[in-house]
Design a protein around this motif. Structure first.
Motif: not given
Length: 337
Positions: A15-22, A51-62
């Motif tokens: 199972i792959g997981f991703f952070s499309p927003s927060s 982007l696991t463990g990453q953030h750009d403030h309100y989102r996970s990345g660009s």
């Protein structure tokens, strides 16, 4: 456009997981780690998104980084299910950049809820792949027992085996929308008795489509919003909204003629609904907006932001018997064995 069915999950699948927003893997590390351990205990391997463990403030990345994180997972032949970590507000930004051809070549289970509605509906609209309104990694599988186990029971029944048709949903006996700080929670949340309300009569059959009410506004009128056609059954749910926002959203659907086309509405529980002192529920608001229109409504369905959560395949034929008070799926949502 023909419908595409993904294959069911098997023990040992990835199972792959991703952070499309927060960026839930950053702001809720304890719950994130608990969720990982829970799914691994069920026999699955996990593939972290880029982007696991990453953030750009309100989102996970660009926008481009988030799109690439998702594309890397859907292009990976070892990944059989792609699950969001949580929702947010900006998943719709990814829609122009998804590798839809990769999903056509290698269909897989795409699952999440809330803001991920934009991706679930967009993928279904573009290529006909059945997607799943269901649990997210951190938000759902990071919950404590017994609620997390009940959510997993639906996940397993819907996605890990070929359930006989028609498949009847069973109402969870208890539920909760109690808010507890994720990083300090050590005990199960208090629960309350459950109830589904069937407002209408007769039997209604149609294609089940929809998701998060607020998120759909971000794709409405675009090629990523499936056309609502005569006879569809519309799933609607929302979270943490005030009554005035819910009224506006329902009125938007009415102005677009949606309630004139659908055969029924499945209205999920609204997590921590703010009635602004009115004492009214989202159902009361919808009834007022309908203004006497006799549209059948199933109210309180547990495919929403509350716990436990039922998995709902989008694009599948469903049937609601308002007299017998039951809802079932009549069409397949997984590739036959």
């Amino acid at each position: 456009m023909s419908v595409i069915l993904p294959k069911p999950l098997k023990p040992g699948d990835k199972i792959g997981f991703f952070s499309p927003s927060s960026p839930a893997t950053v702001f809720a590390p304890t719950r994130f780690n608990r969720a990982e351990m829970f799914l691994r205990s069920k026999g699955f391997e996990l593939q972290p998104g880029l982007l696991t463990g990453q953030h750009d403030h309100y989102r996970s990345g660009s926008i481009q980084q988030r799109a690439e994180e998702f594309n890397a997972l859907i292009r990976n032949p070892e990944v059989r299910c792609v699950m969001s970590t949580i929702g947010g507000s900006n998943s719709n930004a990814l829609l122009p950049y998804i590798d839809y051809d990769a999903l056509i070549r290698d269909p897989k289970i795409i699952i999440g809820y809330s803001d991920v509605t934009a991706l679930l509906l967009g993928i279904y609209a573009k290529i006909g792949l059945i997607t799943f309104y269901g649990p997210a990694l951190v938000a759902s599988f990071g919950e404590l027992p017994p609620l997390v186990e009940e959510t997993y029971q639906s996940f397993e029944a819907m996605l890990c085996q070929h359930s006989p048709l028609p498949f009847q949903y069973l109402m969870p006996q208890r539920w909760t929308d109690t808010k507890i700080d994720w990083e300090t929670q050590t005990e199960p949340k208090p629960t309350q008795d459950n109830a589904w309300r069937y407002r209408g009569s007769g039997i209604v059959t149609g294609c089940l489509i929809g998701g998060n009410l607020n998120t759909m506004a971000g794709i409405w009128g675009s090629p990523y919003m499936p056309e609502i056609i005569d006879g569809d059954i519309l799933l609607l749910e929302d979270s943490l909204k005030g009554i005035e926002t819910v009224e506006r959203a329902f009125c938007h659907l009415k102005a677009c003629g949606v309630f004139d086309r659908v055969s029924a509405v499945v209205l999920g529980k609204h997590e921590l609904f703010d009635d602004k002192g009115t004492g009214r529920t989202p159902l009361d608001v919808l009834i007022e907006v309908l203004n006497g229109q006799a549209l059948p409504i199933l109210y309180g369905f547990d495919s929403c932001h509350t716990h436990p959560m039922l998995v709902t395949p989008l694009g599948v034929e469903a049937e609601i018997d308002f007299d017998a008070e039951r809802i079932c799926l009549k069409g397949p949502w997984l590739e036959p064995a």
